[in-house]
Design a protein around this motif. Structure first.
Motif, PDB file in Angstrom:
ATOM      1  N   GLU A   1     -19.594 -45.328 -13.239  1.00  0.00           N
ATOM      2  CA  GLU A   1     -18.948 -44.132 -12.692  1.00  0.00           C
ATOM      3  C   GLU A   1     -17.634 -43.838 -13.395  1.00  0.00           C
ATOM      4  O   GLU A   1     -17.323 -42.689 -13.716  1.00  0.00           O
ATOM      5  N   ALA A   2     -16.862 -44.860 -13.681  1.00  0.00           N
ATOM      6  CA  ALA A   2     -15.588 -44.658 -14.381  1.00  0.00           C
ATOM      7  C   ALA A   2     -15.822 -44.140 -15.795  1.00  0.00           C
ATOM      8  O   ALA A   2     -15.114 -43.239 -16.265  1.00  0.00           O
ATOM      9  N   SER A   3     -16.808 -44.677 -16.481  1.00  0.00           N
ATOM     10  CA  SER A   3     -17.105 -44.239 -17.842  1.00  0.00           C
ATOM     11  C   SER A   3     -17.616 -42.798 -17.861  1.00  0.00           C
ATOM     12  O   SER A   3     -17.173 -41.985 -18.679  1.00  0.00           O
ATOM     13  N   VAL A   4     -18.535 -42.471 -16.973  1.00  0.00           N
ATOM     14  CA  VAL A   4     -19.074 -41.106 -16.919  1.00  0.00           C
ATOM     15  C   VAL A   4     -17.983 -40.119 -16.523  1.00  0.00           C
ATOM     16  O   VAL A   4     -17.886 -39.019 -17.086  1.00  0.00           O
ATOM     17  N   ASN A   5     -17.147 -40.493 -15.583  1.00  0.00           N
ATOM     18  CA  ASN A   5     -16.063 -39.606 -15.166  1.00  0.00           C
ATOM     19  C   ASN A   5     -15.094 -39.369 -16.318  1.00  0.00           C
ATOM     20  O   ASN A   5     -14.602 -38.256 -16.506  1.00  0.00           O
ATOM     21  N   ALA A   6     -14.811 -40.398 -17.109  1.00  0.00           N
ATOM     22  CA  ALA A   6     -13.931 -40.219 -18.267  1.00  0.00           C
ATOM     23  C   ALA A   6     -14.565 -39.291 -19.300  1.00  0.00           C
ATOM     24  O   ALA A   6     -13.876 -38.497 -19.938  1.00  0.00           O
ATOM     25  N   HIS A   7     -15.888 -39.387 -19.465  1.00  0.00           N
ATOM     26  CA  HIS A   7     -16.584 -38.458 -20.362  1.00  0.00           C
ATOM     27  C   HIS A   7     -16.458 -37.025 -19.854  1.00  0.00           C
ATOM     28  O   HIS A   7     -16.157 -36.114 -20.615  1.00  0.00           O
ATOM     29  N   LEU A   8     -16.699 -36.832 -18.568  1.00  0.00           N
ATOM     30  CA  LEU A   8     -16.723 -35.479 -18.011  1.00  0.00           C
ATOM     31  C   LEU A   8     -15.337 -34.855 -17.917  1.00  0.00           C
ATOM     32  O   LEU A   8     -15.217 -33.629 -17.914  1.00  0.00           O
ATOM     33  N   LEU A   9     -14.299 -35.662 -17.848  1.00  0.00           N
ATOM     34  CA  LEU A   9     -12.946 -35.109 -17.797  1.00  0.00           C
ATOM     35  C   LEU A   9     -12.565 -34.404 -19.094  1.00  0.00           C
ATOM     36  O   LEU A   9     -11.662 -33.579 -19.107  1.00  0.00           O
ATOM     37  N   GLN A  10     -13.257 -34.709 -20.181  1.00  0.00           N
ATOM     38  CA  GLN A  10     -12.907 -34.145 -21.472  1.00  0.00           C
ATOM     39  C   GLN A  10     -13.636 -32.840 -21.780  1.00  0.00           C
ATOM     40  O   GLN A  10     -13.408 -32.238 -22.812  1.00  0.00           O
ATOM     41  N   PHE A  11     -14.504 -32.387 -20.878  1.00  0.00           N
ATOM     42  CA  PHE A  11     -15.198 -31.126 -21.094  1.00  0.00           C
ATOM     43  C   PHE A  11     -14.318 -29.960 -20.691  1.00  0.00           C
ATOM     44  O   PHE A  11     -13.523 -30.047 -19.770  1.00  0.00           O
TER      45      PHE A  11
ATOM     46  N   GLU B   1      -6.124 -24.415 -27.616  1.00  0.00           N
ATOM     47  CA  GLU B   1      -6.264 -24.795 -29.014  1.00  0.00           C
ATOM     48  C   GLU B   1      -5.215 -25.842 -29.388  1.00  0.00           C
ATOM     49  O   GLU B   1      -5.514 -26.802 -30.098  1.00  0.00           O
ATOM     50  N   LEU B   2      -3.986 -25.674 -28.915  1.00  0.00           N
ATOM     51  CA  LEU B   2      -2.941 -26.651 -29.204  1.00  0.00           C
ATOM     52  C   LEU B   2      -3.234 -27.998 -28.570  1.00  0.00           C
ATOM     53  O   LEU B   2      -2.997 -29.038 -29.164  1.00  0.00           O
ATOM     54  N   SER B   3      -3.761 -27.976 -27.340  1.00  0.00           N
ATOM     55  CA  SER B   3      -4.019 -29.252 -26.666  1.00  0.00           C
ATOM     56  C   SER B   3      -5.126 -30.024 -27.364  1.00  0.00           C
ATOM     57  O   SER B   3      -5.081 -31.246 -27.423  1.00  0.00           O
ATOM     58  N   ILE B   4      -6.093 -29.338 -27.932  1.00  0.00           N
ATOM     59  CA  ILE B   4      -7.137 -30.044 -28.675  1.00  0.00           C
ATOM     60  C   ILE B   4      -6.565 -30.587 -29.976  1.00  0.00           C
ATOM     61  O   ILE B   4      -6.858 -31.705 -30.383  1.00  0.00           O
ATOM     62  N   GLN B   5      -5.696 -29.803 -30.631  1.00  0.00           N
ATOM     63  CA  GLN B   5      -5.115 -30.253 -31.882  1.00  0.00           C
ATOM     64  C   GLN B   5      -4.132 -31.395 -31.673  1.00  0.00           C
ATOM     65  O   GLN B   5      -3.997 -32.270 -32.516  1.00  0.00           O
ATOM     66  N   GLU B   6      -3.439 -31.408 -30.559  1.00  0.00           N
ATOM     67  CA  GLU B   6      -2.452 -32.458 -30.305  1.00  0.00           C
ATOM     68  C   GLU B   6      -3.085 -33.779 -29.927  1.00  0.00           C
ATOM     69  O   GLU B   6      -2.419 -34.782 -29.823  1.00  0.00           O
ATOM     70  N   GLY B   7      -4.374 -33.800 -29.653  1.00  0.00           N
ATOM     71  CA  GLY B   7      -5.059 -35.055 -29.405  1.00  0.00           C
ATOM     72  C   GLY B   7      -5.270 -35.380 -27.950  1.00  0.00           C
ATOM     73  O   GLY B   7      -5.347 -36.548 -27.598  1.00  0.00           O
ATOM     74  N   ILE B   8      -5.376 -34.384 -27.093  1.00  0.00           N
ATOM     75  CA  ILE B   8      -5.681 -34.675 -25.695  1.00  0.00           C
ATOM     76  C   ILE B   8      -7.112 -35.182 -25.577  1.00  0.00           C
ATOM     77  O   ILE B   8      -7.425 -35.999 -24.744  1.00  0.00           O
ATOM     78  N   TYR B   9      -7.988 -34.720 -26.449  1.00  0.00           N
ATOM     79  CA  TYR B   9      -9.351 -35.236 -26.472  1.00  0.00           C
ATOM     80  C   TYR B   9      -9.310 -36.653 -27.024  1.00  0.00           C
ATOM     81  O   TYR B   9      -8.876 -36.890 -28.146  1.00  0.00           O
ATOM     82  N   ASN B  10      -9.729 -37.607 -26.232  1.00  0.00           N
ATOM     83  CA  ASN B  10      -9.664 -39.012 -26.619  1.00  0.00           C
ATOM     84  C   ASN B  10     -11.068 -39.596 -26.564  1.00  0.00           C
ATOM     85  O   ASN B  10     -11.595 -39.845 -25.476  1.00  0.00           O
TER      86      ASN B  10
END
Length: 192
Positions: A150-160, A32-41
């Motif tokens: 591939e780079a764009s899709v991988n960046a999307h999937l890293l945020q799940f 919860e803290l990591s989402i609030q701190e802005g790790i999701y970009n």
């Protein structure tokens, strides 16, 4: 005797399906803290695509998938090598064909005037090399575009959220309409 054993085992299995271990609340609070701190970009995929477009393999490095960058470089480098090699060979055979058409001596004609390659062979070689050169160019462009995607899709999937809290809960439900002739069924429910 064996019937009661089977019922006991069946009841034990049904009860054990719903047994849960303790939940680690510190891991939930950290998430919860990591989402609030802005790790999701939300701009991360576009940055990765931009870096890959400017410098092939840059998006993979931005995503911290360092092992993919040499693969991208090798793939695009191989396509570039074959494009240059087929282009040089095409120019060589094209020059020989032009010299022969003007009646001059080319590299595929011996000093005594005998031919190493016929004019038809020179034309066939030019056609084949031009097709190979164009195919190498098309392959290089395709690989370039694919590494950006591939780079764009991988960046999307890293945020799940990919935690290990995936579970399957089997449940047994009796048929309420047929009380005198019970049926046994199995239903699996899974949640993320």
């Amino acid at each position: 005797m064996s019937f009661t054993k089977h019922i006991f085992v069946f009841c034990f299995l049904c009860c054990s399906l719903f047994a849960n271990a303790q939940i680690d609340t510190t891991a939930i609070k950290i998430k919860e803290l990591s989402i609030q701190e802005g790790i999701y970009n939300p701009l991360s995929p576009s940055k990765a695509a931009f870096y890959s477009a400017v410098f092939p393999g840059g998006g993979q490095i931005y995503n911290k998938k360092y092992w993919k960058a040499p693969l991208v470089w090798a793939a695009i480098g191989t396509a570039t090598y074959f494009y240059i090699d087929n282009g040089n060979e095409y120019d060589r055979y094209r020059t020989a064909f032009k010299l022969r058409a003007q009646g001059l001596q080319d590299e595929f004609t011996r000093d005594d005037g005998s031919l190493i390659l016929s004019t038809a062979s020179l034309e066939s070689a030019q056609t084949t090399l031009r097709k190979n050169r164009d195919l190498s160019l098309l392959t290089g462009i395709l690989l370039y575009v694919l590494q950006i995607v591939e780079a764009s899709v991988n960046a999307h999937l890293l945020q799940f959220n990919t935690d290990d809290n995936l579970s399957i809960r089997p449940t047994f439900q009796p048929d309420k309409m047929l009380v005198e002739a019970p049926k046994v069924g199995l239903s699996l429910k899974y949640s993320f």
